[in-house]
Design an enzyme around this catalytic site. Structure first.
Site, PDB file in Angstrom:
ATOM      1  N   GLY A  62       2.989  -6.548   4.331  1.00 43.48           N
ATOM      2  CA  GLY A  62       3.567  -5.651   3.328  1.00 43.48           C
ATOM      3  C   GLY A  62       4.477  -4.642   3.991  1.00 43.48           C
ATOM      4  N   GLY A  63       3.954  -3.450   4.225  1.00 46.63           N
ATOM      5  CA  GLY A  63       4.759  -2.328   4.727  1.00 46.63           C
ATOM      6  C   GLY A  63       5.639  -2.668   5.924  1.00 46.63           C
TER       7      GLY A  63
ATOM      8  N   ASN B 159       5.864  -9.776   2.320  1.00 52.17           N
ATOM      9  CA  ASN B 159       5.707  -9.503   0.892  1.00 52.17           C
ATOM     10  C   ASN B 159       6.298  -8.116   0.647  1.00 52.17           C
ATOM     11  OD1 ASN B 159       4.962  -8.982  -1.704  1.00 52.17           O
ATOM     12  ND2 ASN B 159       2.740  -8.962  -1.313  1.00 52.17           N
ATOM     13  N   TRP B 160       7.483  -8.110   0.106  1.00 50.52           N
ATOM     14  CA  TRP B 160       8.190  -6.825  -0.062  1.00 50.52           C
ATOM     15  C   TRP B 160       7.653  -6.013  -1.227  1.00 50.52           C
ATOM     16  CZ3 TRP B 160      14.161  -8.032   0.707  1.00 50.52           C
ATOM     17  CH2 TRP B 160      14.349  -8.583   1.981  1.00 50.52           C
ATOM     18  N   LYS B 161       6.830  -6.643  -2.056  1.00 51.67           N
ATOM     19  CA  LYS B 161       6.289  -5.969  -3.255  1.00 51.67           C
ATOM     20  C   LYS B 161       7.454  -5.406  -4.082  1.00 51.67           C
ATOM     21  CE  LYS B 161       2.015  -5.435  -0.769  1.00 51.67           C
ATOM     22  NZ  LYS B 161       0.755  -4.731  -0.556  1.00 51.67           N
TER      23      LYS B 161
ATOM     24  N   SER C  66      -2.388  -4.258   6.430  1.00 50.87           N
ATOM     25  CA  SER C  66      -1.993  -3.316   7.489  1.00 50.87           C
ATOM     26  C   SER C  66      -1.722  -4.005   8.825  1.00 50.87           C
ATOM     27  CB  SER C  66      -3.044  -2.211   7.653  1.00 50.87           C
ATOM     28  OG  SER C  66      -3.165  -1.472   6.444  1.00 50.87           O
TER      29      SER C  66
ATOM     30  N   GLU D 160      -6.667 -11.473   2.570  1.00 49.28           N
ATOM     31  CA  GLU D 160      -6.245 -10.075   2.534  1.00 49.28           C
ATOM     32  C   GLU D 160      -7.400  -9.214   2.025  1.00 49.28           C
ATOM     33  OE1 GLU D 160      -1.632  -9.911   2.312  1.00 49.28           O
ATOM     34  OE2 GLU D 160      -2.454  -9.726   0.312  1.00 49.28           O
TER      35      GLU D 160
ATOM     36  N   HIS E 149      -2.153 -12.520  -5.549  1.00 48.26           N
ATOM     37  CA  HIS E 149      -2.252 -11.317  -4.712  1.00 48.26           C
ATOM     38  C   HIS E 149      -3.237 -10.337  -5.353  1.00 48.26           C
ATOM     39  CE1 HIS E 149      -1.195  -7.599  -2.684  1.00 48.26           C
ATOM     40  NE2 HIS E 149      -0.727  -8.364  -1.713  1.00 48.26           N
TER      41      HIS E 149
ATOM     42  N   GLU F 172      -3.080  -7.324  -5.867  1.00 47.49           N
ATOM     43  CA  GLU F 172      -2.452  -6.393  -6.831  1.00 47.49           C
ATOM     44  C   GLU F 172      -2.239  -7.084  -8.179  1.00 47.49           C
ATOM     45  OE1 GLU F 172       0.750  -5.282  -4.193  1.00 47.49           O
ATOM     46  OE2 GLU F 172      -0.740  -4.311  -2.911  1.00 47.49           O
TER      47      GLU F 172
ATOM     48  N   GLY G 251      -2.311  -1.685   2.668  1.00 52.53           N
ATOM     49  CA  GLY G 251      -1.580  -0.431   2.494  1.00 52.53           C
ATOM     50  C   GLY G 251      -2.369   0.804   2.885  1.00 52.53           C
TER      51      GLY G 251
HETATM   52  P1  13P Z   1       0.306  -4.020   3.943  1.00 53.91           P
HETATM   53  O1  13P Z   1       0.799  -4.817   5.125  1.00 53.91           O
HETATM   54  O2  13P Z   1       1.273  -2.978   3.478  1.00 53.91           O
HETATM   55  O3  13P Z   1      -1.079  -3.513   4.146  1.00 53.91           O
HETATM   56  O4  13P Z   1       0.221  -5.070   2.711  1.00 53.91           O
HETATM   57  C1  13P Z   1      -0.428  -6.276   2.891  1.00 53.91           C
HETATM   58  C2  13P Z   1      -0.181  -7.112   1.693  1.00 53.91           C
HETATM   59  O5  13P Z   1      -0.647  -6.842   0.610  1.00 53.91           O
HETATM   60  C3  13P Z   1       0.679  -8.290   1.865  1.00 53.91           C
HETATM   61  O6  13P Z   1       0.623  -9.118   0.757  1.00 53.91           O
END
Ligand code: 13P
Length: 254
Positions: free
Chosen positions: A234-235, A9-11, A213, A167, A95, A97, A173
Site C-alpha cells: 500500500g503506502g 495497491n494504490w488504493k 506495512s 494481509e 481486500h 477494506e 497502514g
Molecule cells: P500498507 O502497505 O499501506 O500497510 O497497505 C497494505 C495493503 O493493504 C495492500 O493491499
C-alpha cells in the site's frame, strides 16, 4: 521456482496525471528486468493511463476491484471485460477494506474470482485476520474460511493463475508488520491448504504475497521466508523510490 511478485495497491490515491508520472518512473527503473513480476494497481480512473504508460514494458497493470456481472444496470460498477479492454491482467479481490467498509462477503468475492479467471484476469485474492481474531487464536481458522470460500469451485486448470495475498488487517497502514516468523506460519498454512485444494504440483506454483506495512526496511527478511513470494504494497507503492526498492529486494533473492 515461483517468481517474486511485487504489486502496488494504490488504493484511492493518484489522479491520472500523477499516475502517468509514477508509472513512467517505475517503467524506467524496471527496464529490461523480468526476474521479478512488478504490477501497479491504480484506481479505475487511472487504469487507462497506467496501461498506456506501461505498454511494451515489464510492468503489469491491475485493478483494485471489479463486479462479477458482464454488463447491465449496476451503477458504479466495472466489469472484467472492461478491464481486459484496457489491457489489465490482474485484479485485487476481497481486500480487507472491501470486506470491512463495503461489506463484501466470501460468497460475493468467490463469484468475482471465478469471473476474473473466465476473463483471463489473474485474481489476487486477499485474506487476513483482524486483531481481535488473532488475539482469540482464530487466525488460521479465519484465513482457511476466506481462502476455501474465496476459491470454491475454481477449476484445477486455473489454479496457477491465482495469487493469494495474506494481509493481517492489524498490519495494514498501521506501521505494524507481522514478524517474518508470524507471516511465514500463516503462509505455510495457506500453502498446505492450496496443496490440498489443487494438488501439490499446482499448489507449490501458486504465489502467496504478504501485505501490511511492507517497506524497504523490512522487505528483505519477509521475502526471504520460504512461502512468501512477494508483496502487496500500500503506502510504500505510492513513491517510485520505495516501490522500486522493494522490487530490488525481491531481485536480490530471485
Ligand atoms: P500498507 O502497505 O499501506 O500497510 O497497505 C497494505 C495493503 O493493504 C495492500 O493491499
Amino acid at each position: 521456482m515461483r517468481k517474486y511478485l511485487i504489486a502496488g495497491n494504490w488504493k484511492m490515491n493518484k489522479n491520472a496525471a500523477e499516475t502517468a508520472a509514477l508509472v513512467d518512473e517505475i517503467v524506467a527503473a524496471v527496464g529490461n528486468d523480468t526476474s521479478v513480476s512488478a504490477v501497479v494497481c491504480p484506481p479505475f480512473t487511472s487504469v487507462a493511463t497506467a496501461s498506456d504508460k506501461a505498454a511494451n514494458s515489464n510492468v503489469g497493470v491491475g485493478a483494485q476491484n471489479m463486479y462479477f456481472e458482464a454488463s447491465g444496470a449496476y451503477t458504479g460498477e466495472i466489469s472484467a471485460e472492461m478491464l481486459r479492454h484496457l489491457h489489465v491482467d490482474w485484479v485485487i479481490l476481497g481486500h480487507s477494506e472491501r470486506r470491512a467498509i463495503f461489506g463484501e462477503s466470501d460468497e460475493l468475492i468467490n463469484k468475482k474470482v471465478k469471473v476474473a479467471l473466465e476473463n483471463s484476469l489473474q485474481p489476487i485474492l486477499c485474506v487476513g485476520e483482524t486483531i481481535e481474531e488473532r488475539e482469540a487464536g482464530d487466525t488460521l481458522k479465519v484465513v482457511e474460511t476466506q481462502l476455501t470460500e474465496g476459491l470454491r469451485d475454481v477449476k484445477d486448470e486455473d489454479a496457477t493463475s491465482v495469487v493469494i495475498a495474506y494481509e493481517p488487517v492489524w498490519a495494514i497502514g498501521t506501521g505494524k508488520t507481522a514478524t517474518p516468523e508470524m507471516a511465514q506460519e500463516v503462509h505455510a498454512y495457506i500453502r498446505k491448504l492450496l496443496n490440498a485444494l489443487f494438488g501439490e504440483e499446482k499448489g507449490e506454483q501458486i504465489r502467496v504475497l504478504y501485505g501490511g506495512s511492507m517497506k524497504p526496511e523490512n522487505a528483505d527478511e519477509l521475502l526471504a521466508q520460504k512461502d512468501i513470494d512477494g508483496g502487496l504494497i500500500g503506502g510504500a507503492s505510492l513513491k517510485s523510490s520505495s516501490f522500486v526498492a522493494l522490487i530490488d529486494s525481491a531481485k536480490k533473492l530471485a
